[in-house]
Design an enzyme around this catalytic site. Structure first.
Site, short mmCIF file in Angstrom:
data_model
loop_
_atom_site.label_atom_id
_atom_site.label_comp_id
_atom_site.label_asym_id
_atom_site.label_seq_id
_atom_site.Cartn_x
_atom_site.Cartn_y
_atom_site.Cartn_z
CG ASN A 1 -25.58 -18.12 -17.85
OD1 ASN A 1 -26.09 -18.93 -18.60
ND2 ASN A 1 -26.15 -17.74 -16.72
CE LYS B 1 -28.13 -14.62 -16.88
NZ LYS B 1 -28.51 -13.50 -15.99
CD GLU C 1 -23.84 -15.17 -11.57
OE1 GLU C 1 -23.48 -14.65 -12.62
OE2 GLU C 1 -24.83 -15.91 -11.49
N GLY D 1 -28.01 -8.43 -14.07
CA GLY D 1 -28.89 -7.83 -15.06
C GLY D 1 -29.46 -6.48 -14.66
#
Length: 252
Positions: free
Chosen positions: A9, A11, A168, A174
């Site tokens: 992903n 983003k 998640e 992150g």
């Protein structure tokens, strides 16, 4: 036996130039992944979809990071499912925690998108997960259960197994603070139990559940050896082509 799924992903990262360079280097990975019974792909920003799909063709899955549930209309800045289909895109992430957090997206809204994608024969990747506060209060399962039950409202048993679920925990995205394999497995097993309650064993045994949250090449295998974790939704580690390749290598 459920096939493993490794999905990146991006983003809001990578210009078209950067995306094309990545895709060119990564296009041989699909053959290696399939040979080892692993599905592999990347979900990329809207502007990158067409050029990346052109390069990768059917080598790797190319998916979108979001969509609107409506086919068309006066919704400035939105992207419709017919627009994605016209680019030959058939996968889409729904309900990522950043969409929920920054853009007030609810599970009810996600449900509408899931139903629209399924109606269009596309694969939704439905994200769920809790905040650090919810986790520390011991309310993870209660929180995630609501997301699953609402997200799957009015989804038929026939369609339910076509959805990919991605757990998640928000506190690990992150941050470099990843949930242990035991925590991840516990929640993914719990999610599978909810699906079993809603649709029965056949669907719950078929549906794929991913873990996401600071997944890296050096820890991906410990997650994917768990019974109820069928793959990973990977953020930062999917942005560098060498790291992306290493994710696959470390699974083999």
């Amino acid at each position: 036996m459920r096939r493993k799924l490794l999905l990146g992903n991006w983003k809001m990262n990578k210009t078209v130039t950067e995306a094309k360079a990545f895709a060119t280097e990564a296009k041989t990975l699909g053959r290696e992944a399939r040979a080892n019974k692993i599905d592999m792909g990347i979900c990329v920003p809207y502007v990158d979809l067409a050029p990346v799909k052109k390069i990768l063709k059917n080598s790797l899955i190319v998916g979108a990071e979001n969509c609107n549930e409506l086919d068309h209309g006066a919704y400035t800045g939105e992207i419709s499912i017919p627009m994605l289909k016209d680019l030959n895109i058939s996968w889409c992430i729904i309900g990522h925690s950043e969409r929920r957090m920054y853009y007030a997206e609810t599970s009810e809204h996600c449900n509408k998108k899931i139903l629209a994608l399924l109606e269009n024969k596309m694969t939704p990747v439905y994200c769920c997960g809790e905040s650090l506060e919810t986790y520390e209060e011991g309310k993870t399962k209660e929180f995630v259960e609501e997301q699953i039950r609402v997200g799957f409202k009015n989804v038929s048993a026939e369609d339910a197994s076509k959805v990919v679920i991605a757990y998640e925990p928000i506190w690990s995205i992150g941050t470099g603070k990843n949930a242990s394999k035991e925590i991840a497995e516990d929640v993914c097993s719990f999610i599978r139990g909810i699906i079993k309650e809603l649709y029965g064993s056949k669907v719950s045994n078929k549906i794929r559940i991913l873990y996401g949250g600071s997944v890296k090449p050096n820890n991906i295998k410990e997650y994917l050896t768990q019974d109820d974790i069928d793959g990973a939704l990977v953020g930062g580690a999917s942005l560098d082509v060498n790291s992306y390749k290493e994710l696959l290598t470390n699974l083999l």
